[in-house]
Design a protein around this motif. Structure first.
Motif, mmCIF file in Angstrom:
data_model
loop_
_atom_site.group_PDB
_atom_site.id
_atom_site.type_symbol
_atom_site.label_atom_id
_atom_site.label_comp_id
_atom_site.label_asym_id
_atom_site.label_seq_id
_atom_site.Cartn_x
_atom_site.Cartn_y
_atom_site.Cartn_z
ATOM 1 N N ARG A 163 0.816 -1.204 0.000
ATOM 2 C CA ARG A 163 0.000 0.000 0.000
ATOM 3 C C ARG A 163 0.866 1.278 0.000
ATOM 4 N NH1 ARG A 163 -5.287 -0.696 1.263
ATOM 5 N NH2 ARG A 163 -5.380 1.447 2.100
ATOM 6 N N GLU A 164 1.927 1.211 -0.811
ATOM 7 C CA GLU A 164 2.830 2.373 -0.868
ATOM 8 C C GLU A 164 2.138 3.613 -1.428
ATOM 9 O OE1 GLU A 164 6.296 4.391 -0.092
ATOM 10 O OE2 GLU A 164 5.773 2.332 0.460
ATOM 11 N N PRO A 165 1.365 3.529 -2.513
ATOM 12 C CA PRO A 165 0.681 4.748 -3.020
ATOM 13 C C PRO A 165 -0.293 5.325 -2.003
ATOM 14 C CG PRO A 165 0.711 3.038 -4.692
ATOM 15 C CD PRO A 165 1.167 2.391 -3.425
ATOM 16 N N GLN A 166 -1.077 4.470 -1.332
ATOM 17 C CA GLN A 166 -2.020 4.964 -0.345
ATOM 18 C C GLN A 166 -1.297 5.647 0.822
ATOM 19 O OE1 GLN A 166 -1.953 2.058 -1.710
ATOM 20 N NE2 GLN A 166 -3.987 1.365 -2.379
ATOM 21 N N PHE A 167 -0.171 5.087 1.195
ATOM 22 C CA PHE A 167 0.590 5.661 2.300
ATOM 23 C C PHE A 167 1.133 7.046 1.949
ATOM 24 C CE2 PHE A 167 4.729 6.287 4.358
ATOM 25 C CZ PHE A 167 4.334 6.321 5.686
ATOM 26 N N GLN A 168 1.691 7.216 0.746
ATOM 27 C CA GLN A 168 2.233 8.511 0.327
ATOM 28 C C GLN A 168 1.124 9.557 0.220
ATOM 29 O OE1 GLN A 168 5.345 9.314 0.167
ATOM 30 N NE2 GLN A 168 6.113 7.236 0.539
ATOM 31 N N SER A 169 -0.063 9.134 -0.245
ATOM 32 C CA SER A 169 -1.189 10.063 -0.361
ATOM 33 C C SER A 169 -1.655 10.556 0.997
ATOM 34 C CB SER A 169 -2.345 9.381 -1.093
ATOM 35 O OG SER A 169 -3.462 10.233 -1.170
ATOM 36 N N VAL A 170 -1.765 9.669 1.939
ATOM 37 C CA VAL A 170 -2.187 10.052 3.293
ATOM 38 C C VAL A 170 -1.134 10.941 3.951
ATOM 39 C CG1 VAL A 170 -2.698 9.168 5.592
ATOM 40 C CG2 VAL A 170 -3.664 8.041 3.588
ATOM 41 N N LYS A 171 0.100 10.618 3.723
ATOM 42 C CA LYS A 171 1.189 11.409 4.299
ATOM 43 C C LYS A 171 1.188 12.837 3.740
ATOM 44 C CE LYS A 171 6.207 11.289 4.926
ATOM 45 N NZ LYS A 171 7.448 10.552 4.590
ATOM 46 N N ALA A 172 0.939 12.973 2.429
ATOM 47 C CA ALA A 172 0.889 14.306 1.807
ATOM 48 C C ALA A 172 -0.282 15.116 2.351
ATOM 49 C CB ALA A 172 0.789 14.161 0.291
ATOM 50 N N ARG A 173 -1.457 14.449 2.527
ATOM 51 C CA ARG A 173 -2.610 15.179 3.079
ATOM 52 C C ARG A 173 -2.328 15.676 4.489
ATOM 53 N NH1 ARG A 173 -5.587 10.558 1.115
ATOM 54 N NH2 ARG A 173 -6.449 10.976 -0.973
ATOM 55 N N LEU A 174 -1.606 14.881 5.252
ATOM 56 C CA LEU A 174 -1.248 15.289 6.607
ATOM 57 C C LEU A 174 -0.341 16.532 6.589
ATOM 58 C CD1 LEU A 174 -1.177 14.858 9.661
ATOM 59 C CD2 LEU A 174 0.721 13.226 9.304
ATOM 60 N N GLU A 175 0.623 16.539 5.668
ATOM 61 C CA GLU A 175 1.538 17.692 5.574
ATOM 62 C C GLU A 175 0.787 18.948 5.150
ATOM 63 O OE1 GLU A 175 5.091 19.599 6.100
ATOM 64 O OE2 GLU A 175 4.546 17.532 6.615
ATOM 65 N N ILE A 176 -0.155 18.804 4.208
ATOM 66 C CA ILE A 176 -0.968 19.945 3.767
ATOM 67 C C ILE A 176 -1.807 20.491 4.912
ATOM 68 C CG2 ILE A 176 -2.869 20.620 2.267
ATOM 69 C CD1 ILE A 176 -1.760 18.679 0.174
ATOM 70 N N ALA A 177 -2.363 19.598 5.700
ATOM 71 C CA ALA A 177 -3.189 20.028 6.839
ATOM 72 C C ALA A 177 -2.352 20.806 7.856
ATOM 73 C CB ALA A 177 -3.845 18.816 7.491
ATOM 74 N N ARG A 178 -1.144 20.341 8.093
ATOM 75 C CA ARG A 178 -0.261 21.052 9.024
ATOM 76 C C ARG A 178 0.083 22.460 8.503
ATOM 77 N NH1 ARG A 178 3.923 16.047 10.344
ATOM 78 N NH2 ARG A 178 2.545 14.963 11.875
ATOM 79 N N LEU A 179 0.374 22.554 7.199
ATOM 80 C CA LEU A 179 0.693 23.857 6.609
ATOM 81 C C LEU A 179 -0.503 24.797 6.649
ATOM 82 C CD1 LEU A 179 2.839 22.737 3.529
ATOM 83 C CD2 LEU A 179 3.647 23.747 5.666
ATOM 84 N N ASN A 180 -1.694 24.265 6.426
ATOM 85 C CA ASN A 180 -2.903 25.097 6.480
ATOM 86 C C ASN A 180 -3.141 25.659 7.871
ATOM 87 O OD1 ASN A 180 -3.488 24.808 3.767
ATOM 88 N ND2 ASN A 180 -4.784 22.990 4.081
ATOM 89 N N VAL A 181 -2.853 24.848 8.888
ATOM 90 C CA VAL A 181 -2.986 25.336 10.258
ATOM 91 C C VAL A 181 -1.973 26.447 10.529
ATOM 92 C CG1 VAL A 181 -2.689 24.709 12.686
ATOM 93 C CG2 VAL A 181 -3.958 23.204 11.146
ATOM 94 N N LYS A 182 -0.741 26.246 10.063
ATOM 95 C CA LYS A 182 0.288 27.264 10.265
ATOM 96 C C LYS A 182 -0.060 28.557 9.536
ATOM 97 C CE LYS A 182 5.287 27.870 10.131
ATOM 98 N NZ LYS A 182 6.584 27.250 9.758
ATOM 99 N N LYS A 183 -0.609 28.403 8.329
ATOM 100 C CA LYS A 183 -1.007 29.569 7.547
ATOM 101 C C LYS A 183 -2.123 30.339 8.248
ATOM 102 C CE LYS A 183 -2.580 30.803 2.895
ATOM 103 N NZ LYS A 183 -2.953 30.266 1.563
#
Length: 459
Positions: A163-183
């Motif tokens: 499940r490497e593609p699913q893992f990378q997708s979830v990881k990217a969404r997590l990073e985006i969410a963190r950046l949105n909070v910081k913004k």
């Protein structure tokens, strides 16, 4: 006519002729005396009296006087970094107020931005949960693969199984969410507007309740730590300019006579003035508003100031007035024989009023300090040496040889001033002994000429 009348006429005729001859002779004699006196006066007047000044060779520090207009080193329009409605303005955030860097000017309403931050934090929580679930799925996939033999593993696509593609997708969404909070947090912090530097408010463009955007001008602020002053100087003076010496600023009409303050040379601009091809200097005025000291007069933007720049010392040069220099590069002098002579000079620096030159002057030379309508080399003259006040007026860089106190009494002189005064007194005495400067000289010569004329008339 009767016979008696003819006799009387013949008797008085010789006497009448003698009287007429005497009258005519007297007229001729007196007219010749007048002509001789006139000729003598004209001969005396042919020797012209010229005004002179002594020539001095010394080491000088030339000055260049110019003017300039004060301008700000920094002047900016302060705007908000986010859009919103003005909720509060600092009470001291008014035009003319001097505020320090970091001082709060105003704040915007935060309700919308706080809601946005909470929304982004919720999305971050969801992204973190999805990331943890995917980690669990990935771990189960690894355990299932451990039960398959090696031959079957070779036929599988391991990245998909794990499940490497699913893992990378979830990881990217997590990073985006963190950046949105910081913004969202940064946007919330930007609802407050601060002073960018130590400055003074020039203009205020909003009030409480104003709706502003990122293009709205809130305040106009100028840096009060330093002002700039641009001046122009000749390129010939640029090589002589002493960059280490402070620059003297003055404005007699505003500050008063003798009141000055200092600036320093910051840089030489790379572009010459388009109109007169002069070099442009940028001067730096520290604490222009005199906020940290009360000794210096305050300077304001657009002030028109007089500027005095100092050059490096020029050794062993002669200082002459600009009006003395002739078109052929010479000046008129009176030599020891009291005749006009030309002395050719090499210009070291030419200012507006004074020229500093090298020349083959003699110790007995006096510079002619006036324009002579008709002059020629070798023409005899008599000279009138200008007094010391005139010398001090024409040569302000020289130290005066005496001064008076407020009561009009002669003040105490320094040793150097007493020596200069003594030398000047000896110089004037020597000139008087030689018959160079005597106010009654012309009158004495006229008297001598009159006496000679009377003597000739008598003979």
């Amino acid at each position: 006519m009767t016979l008696n009348n003819k006799k009387h006429f013949k008797t008085w005729l010789p006497w009448l002729l003698i009287i007429v001859a005497l009258v005519v002779g007297y007229q001729l004699l007196t007219s010749s005396k007048v002509k001789r006196k006139k000729l003598e006066r004209e001969s005396v007047q042919k020797v012209r009296i010229v005004k002179v000044l002594p020539l001095n060779q010394s080491t000088v520090d030339p000055l260049w006087f110019t003017t300039g207009i004060v301008m700000p080193s920094e002047m900016i329009n302060v705007s908000a970094q986010v859009s919103g409605v003005v909720e509060n303005i600092a009470t001291n955030a008014m035009p003319g107020a001097v505020l320090e860097k970091g001082h709060t000017l105003l704040s915007l309403e935060q309700t919308d931005l706080q809601i946005s931050l909470q929304s982004q934090q919720a999305q971050l929580t969801q992204a973190e949960s999805n990331y943890k679930l995917e980690l669990g799925e990935r771990q189960l996939a690894k355990e299932e693969i451990s039960y398959i033999n090696d031959e079957e593993k070779e036929t599988l696509e391991m990245s998909l199984v794990l499940r490497e593609p699913q893992f990378q997708s979830v990881k990217a969404r997590l990073e985006i969410a963190r950046l949105n909070v910081k913004k969202a947090q940064v946007a919330l912090e930007r609802t407050k507007v601060y002073m960018p530097f130590n400055g003074q408010i020039i203009d205020k463009g909003v009030g409480v309740g104003s709706k502003v955007s990122t293009n709205t001008q809130l305040f106009k602020i100028v840096n009060v730590e330093q002002f700039l002053l641009e001046v122009k100087i000749p390129r010939s003076f640029l090589s002589l300019l002493n960059f280490d010496d402070p620059v003297t600023l003055s404005q007699e009409n505003l500050w008063g006579k003798g009141v000055t303050r200092q600036a320093k040379i910051f840089s030489v601009l790379p572009e010459l003035d388009k109109r007169d091809r002069q070099a442009r200097l940028l001067l730096l005025i520290d604490d222009p508003q005199s906020l940290n000291t009360s000794d210096s007069p305050p300077v304001y933007i657009n002030d028109f100031l007089n500027v005095s720049l100092t050059a490096k010392p020029i050794e062993d040069v002669w200082t002459i007035r600009s009006s003395w220099l002739q078109q052929d590069g010479s000046i008129w002098v009176v030599d020891k024989n009291r005749t006009l002579q030309k002395r050719y000079v090499d210009i070291r620096f030419k200012g507006r009023d004074y020229i500093y030159v090298d020349g083959a002057f003699e110790s007995s030379d006096y510079a002619v300090a006036e324009k002579i309508p008709v002059a020629s080399v070798g023409m005899p003259v008599r000279i009138k040496l200008l007094d010391s006040p005139a010398i001090k007026k024409d040569f302000p860089h020289k130290k005066p040889n005496q001064h008076n106190d407020k009561k009009g009494n002669l003040a105490k002189l320094t040793k150097q001033q007493r020596e200069e005064r003594k030398q000047q007194r000896l110089l004037l005495q020597g000139i008087e002994q030689q018959g160079i400067v005597e106010q009654g000289g012309a009158e004495q010569e006229n008297a001598d000429a009159k006496a000679a004329s009377d003597s000739v008339g008598k003979h």
